[in-house]
Design a protein around this motif. Structure first.
Motif, short mmCIF file in Angstrom:
data_model
loop_
_atom_site.label_atom_id
_atom_site.label_comp_id
_atom_site.label_asym_id
_atom_site.label_seq_id
_atom_site.Cartn_x
_atom_site.Cartn_y
_atom_site.Cartn_z
N VAL A 114 9.37 -3.07 -5.07
CA VAL A 114 9.08 -1.73 -5.59
C VAL A 114 9.01 -1.76 -7.11
CG1 VAL A 114 9.95 0.63 -5.80
CG2 VAL A 114 10.12 -0.56 -3.60
N HIS A 115 9.98 -2.43 -7.73
CA HIS A 115 10.02 -2.51 -9.21
C HIS A 115 8.78 -3.22 -9.75
CE1 HIS A 115 11.46 -3.25 -13.27
NE2 HIS A 115 11.20 -4.54 -13.09
N HIS A 116 8.45 -4.40 -9.21
CA HIS A 116 7.30 -5.17 -9.72
C HIS A 116 5.99 -4.43 -9.48
CE1 HIS A 116 9.30 -8.77 -11.07
NE2 HIS A 116 9.94 -8.90 -9.92
N THR A 117 5.88 -3.76 -8.34
CA THR A 117 4.65 -3.02 -8.05
C THR A 117 4.45 -1.90 -9.07
OG1 THR A 117 4.81 -3.48 -5.68
CG2 THR A 117 3.44 -1.62 -6.33
N GLY A 118 5.50 -1.16 -9.34
CA GLY A 118 5.40 -0.10 -10.34
C GLY A 118 5.08 -0.64 -11.71
N GLN A 119 5.70 -1.76 -12.07
CA GLN A 119 5.47 -2.37 -13.39
C GLN A 119 4.04 -2.86 -13.53
OE1 GLN A 119 7.69 -6.06 -14.38
NE2 GLN A 119 8.57 -4.87 -16.08
N ILE A 120 3.53 -3.54 -12.52
CA ILE A 120 2.18 -4.09 -12.59
C ILE A 120 1.13 -2.99 -12.60
CG2 ILE A 120 0.46 -5.43 -11.28
CD1 ILE A 120 2.83 -7.22 -10.36
N LEU A 121 1.35 -1.95 -11.79
CA LEU A 121 0.36 -0.87 -11.70
C LEU A 121 0.58 0.21 -12.76
CD1 LEU A 121 0.08 -0.39 -7.82
CD2 LEU A 121 -1.38 -1.74 -9.34
N GLY A 122 1.67 0.09 -13.51
CA GLY A 122 1.93 1.05 -14.59
C GLY A 122 2.24 2.44 -14.09
N LYS A 123 3.00 2.53 -13.01
CA LYS A 123 3.35 3.85 -12.49
C LYS A 123 4.80 3.86 -12.01
CE LYS A 123 0.22 4.04 -9.16
NZ LYS A 123 -0.49 4.46 -7.92
N LYS A 150 0.84 -1.21 0.00
CA LYS A 150 0.00 0.00 0.00
C LYS A 150 0.87 1.25 0.00
CE LYS A 150 -3.79 2.23 2.54
NZ LYS A 150 -4.67 2.14 3.74
N GLN A 151 1.93 1.22 0.82
CA GLN A 151 2.84 2.37 0.86
C GLN A 151 3.56 2.54 -0.48
OE1 GLN A 151 3.66 4.80 3.26
NE2 GLN A 151 1.72 4.08 4.10
N ILE A 152 4.01 1.43 -1.05
CA ILE A 152 4.70 1.52 -2.34
C ILE A 152 3.76 2.05 -3.41
CG2 ILE A 152 5.82 0.18 -4.17
CD1 ILE A 152 6.79 -1.76 -2.00
N ALA A 153 2.54 1.50 -3.47
CA ALA A 153 1.58 1.90 -4.50
C ALA A 153 1.15 3.35 -4.36
CB ALA A 153 0.37 0.98 -4.45
N SER A 154 1.18 3.86 -3.12
CA SER A 154 0.75 5.25 -2.88
C SER A 154 1.75 6.26 -3.41
CB SER A 154 0.54 5.48 -1.39
OG SER A 154 1.79 5.54 -0.70
N GLY A 155 2.97 5.82 -3.69
CA GLY A 155 4.00 6.75 -4.14
C GLY A 155 4.63 7.52 -3.01
N ILE A 209 7.42 4.63 -9.25
CA ILE A 209 7.34 4.69 -7.79
C ILE A 209 8.52 5.48 -7.25
CG2 ILE A 209 7.18 3.37 -5.66
CD1 ILE A 209 4.85 2.81 -7.50
N PRO A 210 8.31 6.73 -6.81
CA PRO A 210 9.41 7.47 -6.18
C PRO A 210 9.69 6.88 -4.80
CG PRO A 210 7.37 8.72 -6.00
CD PRO A 210 7.06 7.49 -6.83
N THR A 211 10.94 6.79 -4.43
CA THR A 211 11.31 6.15 -3.17
C THR A 211 12.26 7.04 -2.38
OG1 THR A 211 11.13 3.96 -4.19
CG2 THR A 211 12.30 4.09 -2.10
N VAL A 212 11.83 7.42 -1.17
CA VAL A 212 12.70 8.14 -0.24
C VAL A 212 13.50 7.10 0.54
CG1 VAL A 212 12.76 9.67 1.76
CG2 VAL A 212 11.04 10.03 -0.02
N ARG A 213 14.80 7.30 0.65
CA ARG A 213 15.65 6.35 1.34
C ARG A 213 16.27 6.98 2.58
NH1 ARG A 213 16.98 1.79 -1.83
NH2 ARG A 213 16.12 1.95 -3.95
N ILE A 214 16.21 6.26 3.69
CA ILE A 214 16.85 6.73 4.92
C ILE A 214 17.73 5.61 5.47
CG2 ILE A 214 14.93 8.30 5.45
CD1 ILE A 214 14.06 6.36 7.62
N PRO A 215 18.80 5.95 6.17
CA PRO A 215 19.71 4.91 6.69
C PRO A 215 19.04 4.07 7.78
CG PRO A 215 20.39 7.09 7.45
CD PRO A 215 19.31 7.31 6.44
N TYR A 216 19.57 2.87 7.95
CA TYR A 216 19.00 1.92 8.92
C TYR A 216 19.00 2.49 10.34
CZ TYR A 216 18.62 -2.29 11.81
OH TYR A 216 18.24 -3.21 12.75
#
Length: 317
Positions: A234-243, A177-182, A245-252
């Motif tokens: 993230v890649h498959h979700t974007g591919q399947i939904l045709g969008k 859900k988070q991935i799909a929301s962008g 997916i911007p991803t913010v990255r933060i350190p562990y």
């Protein structure tokens, strides 16, 4: 054949009933502490803490599928894990013995292995890191002792990894859900592999064990391959939904610091929050497991991982 489900009102149980009702000459009864929303007519109210009620409702059964469990990672008090998962196992066995039912399929968990293990198979060291995993392992130990004293019983234990699919509202759903929301925030590098199981394959494997499982005492990991990394999801979700997916990255370390902050907030407010240090740790951990024994049993998963992911994403999002 009469199949008794104990704890079958949830996600896995409902999908298993869906499948069993399509099979000729199979009768299904669900015993649970709450009514099944989809199959109330097949449900009898009973709690695994009350063996006599379990025995009363399971009369005439041929096989028991034990699904009942406390599994969330924020259960309080923690004694509930052991009450339901361990004492519930003892009560189930007592009820089965009262009705001379000698076949059991039990859903345990790969949580018995702990985190960041090197693709463990069923013979790997047991090292659960939380009370859920510890209680599942204790339930398995109860079964092991029971079978030693009841060698004519057929016991199949399934240790599934995280299960996903249409209708599920667990951790995979929240992640997708988070991935799909962008608005997805990646904690760490996202290269950690995540073994997952599609619900359509899990219920098919349960049925396979009921009709074709080996006799005696058997333990199986259940995992669908290939193992995806978080970046893959993230890649498959974007591919399947045709969008895109911007991803913010933060350190562990920063993600864990935030998790501890939410732990404190949950303690103060006495509310169950969707973010915690345990969930951040699990999100970033490698959770990769071997399913070679299950796949060598003759079972053929009816769905690929990509098909399962597509089914869930197109149905939910």
């Amino acid at each position: 054949m009469k199949i008794i489900l104990i704890g079958g009102s949830g996600f896995v149980g409902t999908r298993l009933i869906d499948k069993l009702l399509k099979i000729p000459d199979v009768e299904v009864l669900n015993i649970d502490k709450k009514k099944s929303e989809k199959y109330p007519q097949l449900t009898r109210i009973g709690n695994v803490m009350d063996w006599q009620t379990l025995a009363h409702h399971s009369k005439g059964g041929d096989v028991v599928v034990l699904l009942a469990a406390e599994h969330r990672d924020d259960i309080s008090p923690v004694s509930l894990y052991y009450d339901i998962n361990v004492e519930g196992m003892r009560n189930t066995l007592k009820a089965m013995e009262a009705n001379n039912i000698k076949r059991l399929v039990f859903t345990s968990s790969v949580a018995v292995y702990g985190l960041d293990k090197d693709n463990p198979n069923e013979d790997a060291a047991i090292a659960p890191f939380n009370d859920y995993g510890k209680s599942k392992w204790q339930a398995e130990q109860v079964l092991h002792v029971w079978h030693r004293n009841h060698p004519d019983w057929d016991i199949n234990i399934i240790r599934p990894t995280v299960i996903f699919g249409e209708g599920n509202r667990g951790n995979v759903y929240n992640l997708l859900k988070q991935i799909a929301s962008g608005k997805f925030m990646m904690i760490g590098k996202g290269n950690n592999k995540k073994s997952m199981s599609y619900i359509g394959n899990v219920v098919a494997f349960i049925w396979f064990l009921i009709v074709r499982g080996k006799t005696g005492y058997q333990v199986y990991n259940y995992v669908d391959k290939p193992d995806f990394t978080t970046n893959d999801l993230v890649h498959h979700t974007g591919q399947i939904l045709g969008k895109k997916i911007p991803t913010v990255r933060i350190p562990y370390w920063l993600g864990m610091l935030g998790g501890y902050g939410f732990d404190v907030l949950a303690s103060i407010t006495r509310k169950k929050l969707n973010i915690s240090s345990v969930r951040v740790k699990k999100f970033c951990a490698v959770t990769q497991f071997s399913s070679s024994k299950a796949m060598a049993s003759g079972f053929v998963p009816p769905y690929t991982m990509e098909e399962g992911l597509r089914n869930m994403l197109e149905n939910e999002f």
